[in-house]
Design a protein around this motif. Sequence first.
Motif, mmCIF file in Angstrom:
data_model
loop_
_atom_site.group_PDB
_atom_site.id
_atom_site.type_symbol
_atom_site.label_atom_id
_atom_site.label_comp_id
_atom_site.label_asym_id
_atom_site.label_seq_id
_atom_site.Cartn_x
_atom_site.Cartn_y
_atom_site.Cartn_z
ATOM 1 N N UNK A 163 12.821 5.448 -3.389
ATOM 2 C CA UNK A 163 13.222 5.969 -2.074
ATOM 3 C C UNK A 163 13.136 7.493 -2.062
ATOM 4 N N UNK A 164 13.607 8.126 -3.119
ATOM 5 C CA UNK A 164 13.550 9.584 -3.204
ATOM 6 C C UNK A 164 12.102 10.082 -3.246
ATOM 7 N N UNK A 165 11.252 9.362 -3.957
ATOM 8 C CA UNK A 165 9.846 9.741 -4.038
ATOM 9 C C UNK A 165 9.174 9.615 -2.669
ATOM 10 N N UNK A 166 9.447 8.520 -1.978
ATOM 11 C CA UNK A 166 8.886 8.335 -0.636
ATOM 12 C C UNK A 166 9.392 9.409 0.326
ATOM 13 N N UNK A 167 10.656 9.727 0.237
ATOM 14 C CA UNK A 167 11.226 10.750 1.116
ATOM 15 C C UNK A 167 10.591 12.106 0.838
ATOM 16 N N UNK A 168 10.366 12.417 -0.422
ATOM 17 C CA UNK A 168 9.728 13.689 -0.777
ATOM 18 C C UNK A 168 8.306 13.765 -0.207
ATOM 19 N N UNK A 169 7.580 12.648 -0.245
ATOM 20 C CA UNK A 169 6.229 12.628 0.322
ATOM 21 C C UNK A 169 6.256 12.801 1.841
ATOM 22 N N UNK A 170 7.223 12.170 2.487
ATOM 23 C CA UNK A 170 7.368 12.316 3.939
ATOM 24 C C UNK A 170 7.716 13.756 4.295
ATOM 25 N N UNK A 171 8.651 14.340 3.556
ATOM 26 C CA UNK A 171 9.048 15.728 3.793
ATOM 27 C C UNK A 171 7.867 16.681 3.602
#
Length: 128
Positions: free
Chosen positions: A113-121
């Motif tokens: 989830x953190x990795x996906x959020x970082x990519x979205x950001x």
Amino acid sequence: MEKAKIEDLPWRERQIVEVIYRLGEATAAQIQTELTEEISNSAIRAMLARLEDKGVLKHREEAQRYIYQAIEQKQVVADSALKKLVGVFFDNSPASAASALLGMADKLSTKDINQLQALIDKARKEGR
């Protein structure tokens, strides 16, 4: 001869290339062991020669054995295949593809989830 694309290879040749990507490099005997269907060593060697002619594989000789490896890096091939998949099945929409992938996951780890959020950001920051 123009270099063949992995996704355009006949299924048996593609299986062989997939084994080589999985192992990093392999001999004909190692490939034969990895395949689920029975196929003769001579048939594998013939396909390996064709794959070399097509510019997909190369080999080196070591102790009287040919050791095969892919010419193109696995990540380059994966990116190309993914773009084609997103184009064909998701109307060129990475968001639709991501939604489908997330829908397949039973549970995402906090790390995922953190990795996906970082990519979205990052995409948002870059204006993509």
